[in-house]
Design a protein around this motif. Structure first.
Motif, short mmCIF file in Angstrom:
data_model
loop_
_atom_site.label_atom_id
_atom_site.label_comp_id
_atom_site.label_asym_id
_atom_site.label_seq_id
_atom_site.Cartn_x
_atom_site.Cartn_y
_atom_site.Cartn_z
N GLU A 5 -1.17 -0.23 6.98
CA GLU A 5 0.05 0.55 6.77
C GLU A 5 0.82 0.06 5.55
OE1 GLU A 5 4.17 1.75 9.15
OE2 GLU A 5 2.59 0.59 10.15
N GLU A 6 0.97 -1.26 5.41
CA GLU A 6 1.67 -1.82 4.25
C GLU A 6 0.92 -1.51 2.96
OE1 GLU A 6 1.80 -5.90 5.43
OE2 GLU A 6 3.88 -5.75 6.10
N SER A 30 -1.13 1.02 2.38
CA SER A 30 -1.01 2.45 2.07
C SER A 30 0.35 2.76 1.44
CB SER A 30 -1.20 3.26 3.34
OG SER A 30 -1.00 4.64 3.09
N LYS A 31 1.40 2.15 1.98
CA LYS A 31 2.74 2.38 1.43
C LYS A 31 2.85 1.84 0.01
CE LYS A 31 7.63 1.61 2.43
NZ LYS A 31 8.61 0.98 3.36
N GLU A 80 1.08 4.11 -2.39
CA GLU A 80 1.87 5.32 -2.63
C GLU A 80 3.02 5.04 -3.59
OE1 GLU A 80 3.18 9.21 -2.40
OE2 GLU A 80 1.30 8.31 -1.72
N ASN A 81 3.69 3.87 -3.46
CA ASN A 81 4.79 3.52 -4.36
C ASN A 81 4.31 3.34 -5.79
OD1 ASN A 81 6.75 3.58 -2.41
ND2 ASN A 81 6.62 1.41 -1.91
N HIS A 107 6.61 6.95 -7.38
CA HIS A 107 7.73 6.06 -7.05
C HIS A 107 9.03 6.83 -7.05
CE1 HIS A 107 10.36 2.55 -7.08
NE2 HIS A 107 9.32 1.85 -6.69
N ASP A 157 14.41 3.93 -5.24
CA ASP A 157 13.83 2.77 -4.57
C ASP A 157 13.39 1.76 -5.62
OD1 ASP A 157 10.97 2.25 -2.35
OD2 ASP A 157 12.73 1.01 -2.81
#
Length: 619
Positions: free
Chosen positions: A557-558, A560-561, A564-565, A569, A573
């Motif tokens: 999960e981390e 994948s995030k 994506e960032n 972006h 954020d």
């Protein structure tokens, strides 16, 4: 008789139609006048109230800005004035009965410190120590004054050790004896027979500079009740009234006298840092009433003009309508009389067929107009698309330049060099070595500010220097190894500057964050053919830069995030902004087939792969 009757009948018809016109005019005029008047008055009052609220909000913000700037001035000047004379040697100097050779050196050193303080600080126009010790010689910054413990200084300080006051520059050679805001500090003297005071005069030009240009009139009252700054010279000689309500609240107090004298006044009080007494700030908006009256007048004129235009249109419309009724009435009379030729002329201009034909012409005109508008709209869309494409190209170029830009660290680099030299002079080689490494990093950033390319050797030297600094900080927690495959000449291989270091920094900050000891980062430079990645459609002669850490890694999960960032972006954020910038810069320069990839498994660390071309010199 028959002709007279017909003539009278025509006149009566004309009078009747005039009455219809009058009735229509009155009805339509009131139907327009009343709604327009109500709407205009409501809008005018609402706009006036909103403008007043806006003026109040703006003057509050300006008062808070002035308060913040002036408080910062008193704060930093208080800190700048501290520790100049806070030593037992200085205390003994001002209580001496006869100066020794050592005290003469202390005297000279103190005078030099005061000179340096005045030169270094743009806020101080004069820095002076006043003493009533006759054994102390007078110099530029240290003066003997037999009355230094008299009424003048006693009244200024009272029982306080530090106080702000608005006083004359009593040692000014100018015969006008200009007054300035000054910070007065009592100096602790070892003897009860003598006294000494440090006086720091604030430069009025510096106050004008830091407060900046503003459309408001700003007045600041010192703790002793005198005007120490004003954007209007007349305020220095006048007495400024400060409302009682302003001292009873911490927030800005606004006094609204727009109806009386067209002015808004805001008041704010604050106590300077570690001193006795309260500064008072008043900000006046003397043009608010004039602007408000002008806007209200414009609203009234707009309402009057709108009503007049509407009434004029109603008058024209009723007149045209009455004329058509009269023409229709005459045509009907002529049909009754059998005057067909005349009827033909009337029918040609006013009958149903003519109206239908006119409707058809109007429809054709509308269709032609719509077709023209559609063509112009399509042409506009094409031009807009072309313009958007040009803007996108320009935006890409701007983003590339902005992403590659760095803060110009001239001042910090020079400061580090000065600290390094001081450390060497004191024999502290560890501090000097640390400053040298940090200065080397800043020097690399400085050299590559505004440039688009550098060699891989220089980029790796910068990364190696950065990791050496981290080893100084974390010790055995950070270890590293840089490996380069055979056949890669890092001296000739070119790369975007400042691309590898942010990846390594991310590995240190996040990858080794929880590693207590034996943290390791491996940086490998290899050809694309040497990697096992088959998903990248790039030339085999391209280069892969692999940064691997032995940290705890990330779960799916981390990971994948994070991926994506890096690809998409959010501007709001700030997480992973460095990796996103690198990925964006590389793709802008080399294309979408190049950039960053990240792999990580819990307990096995994280691997970041940077794909670039071997050289862009001839691209």
């Amino acid at each position: 008789m028959k002709k007279t009757f017909n003539h009278d009948k025509k006149i009566s018809h004309l009078l009747f139609m005039s009455q219809v016109q009058k009735t229509m005019f009155i009805v339509f005029s009131f139907a327009v006048f009343i709604p327009l008047s109500i709407i205009g008055i409501v809008l005018m009052r609402q706009t006036r109230d909103e403008l007043i609220d806006q003026y109040v909000s703006q003057i509050k913000l300006e008062t808070k800005r002035v308060n913040s700037i002036f408080y910062s001035l008193t704060y930093y000047n208080f800190l700048s004035s501290a520790n100049v004379y806070d030593s037992s040697e200085v205390h003994d100097l001002f209580s001496t009965e006869e100066m020794t050779s050592n005290q003469k050196k202390i005297y000279t050193s103190l005078n030099n410190k005061l000179e340096s303080l005045q030169r270094r600080s743009a806020a101080f126009s004069e820095v002076t120590i006043v003493t009533d010790n006759p054994n102390i010689p007078t110099s530029k910054h240290i003066r003997f004054d037999s009355n230094s413990y008299g009424l003048f200084w006693t009244q200024k300080l009272g029982d306080s050790w530090v106080k702000w006051a608005y006083i004359e520059r009593i040692y000014d050679v100018n015969p006008e004896k200009r007054s300035n805001l000054a910070l007065v500090r009592r100096i602790g003297v070892s003897s009860l027979n003598y006294h000494a005071y440090a006086v720091y005069f604030i430069d009025k030009n510096h106050l004008s500079t830091i407060l900046g240009s503003t459309p408001y009139k700003v007045t600041i009252i010192s703790p002793d009740g005198k005007v120490c700054f004003s954007s209007s010279r007349s305020e220095y000689k006048s007495s400024v009234k400060f409302p009682k309500q302003a001292g009873e609240q911490n927030d800005v107090y606004v006094k609204n006298t727009l109806r009386k004298d067209g002015r808004l006044s805001a008041y704010k009080s604050f106590t300077a840092y570690r001193t006795v007494g309260t500064f008072k700030i008043r900000v006046d908006d003397e043009l608010a009433g004039l602007h408000l009256k002008r806007i209200v007048l414009i609203f009234r004129l707009m309402i009057i003009c709108s009503i007049a235009a509407a009434v004029t249109l109603v008058l024209i419309f009723s007149w045209m309508w009455s004329r058509r009724v009269i023409n229709l009435r005459n045509a009907m009379r002529q049909v009754h009389d059998g005057n067909y030729n005349l009827i033909a002329r009337q029918v040609k201009s006013n009958d149903e067929l003519s109206e239908t034909f006119k409707d058809l012409l109007e429809t054709a005109d509308n269709l032609r107009q719509k077709e023209k508008e559609a063509y112009e709209s399509k042409l506009y869309e094409q031009q807009l698309e072309l313009h958007e494409q040009e803007l996108e190209n320009e935006q890409q170029q701007m983003e590339f330049k902005m992403l590659a830009s760095q803060i110009n660290p001239h001042f910090l680099y020079n400061t580090l060099e000065m600290i390094r030299m001081q450390a060497l002079s004191k024999g502290n080689r560890e501090v000097a070595n640390s400053c040298k490494m940090l200065g080397k990093s800043l020097h690399y950033v400085l050299e590559n500010t505004g440039t688009d390319i550098t060699t891989l050797t220089r980029e790796l030297d910068y990364v190696r220097n950065y990791l050496d600094i981290q080893r100084l900080r974390f010790g055995d927690r950070v270890n590293f190894e840089i490996k380069t495959d055979d056949g890669i000449d890092t001296d000739t291989c070119e790369i975007l500057p400042l691309t590898i270091q942010p990846i390594v920094e991310n590995a240190v900050v996040h990858g080794l964050e929880s590693v207590e000891e034996n943290g390791h980062i491996t940086i490998t430079i290899m050809k694309m053919g040497a990697s096992e990645d088959e998903e990248k459609e790039t030339d085999s002669d391209d280069i892969v830069i692999c940064v691997k850490d032995n940290g705890p890694g990330m779960d799916a999960e981390e990971l994948s995030k994070l991926r994506e960032n890096i690809s998409h972006h959010d501007s709001a954020d700030t997480h992973s902004i460095g990796l996103y910038n690198i990925n964006r810069r590389v793709k802008l320069l080399y294309g979408d087939n190049y950039g960053l990839t990240i792999d990580s498994f819990p307990g096995h660390g994280t691997v970041v792969m940077l794909y670039i071309r071997k050289s862009v010199k001839n691209d």
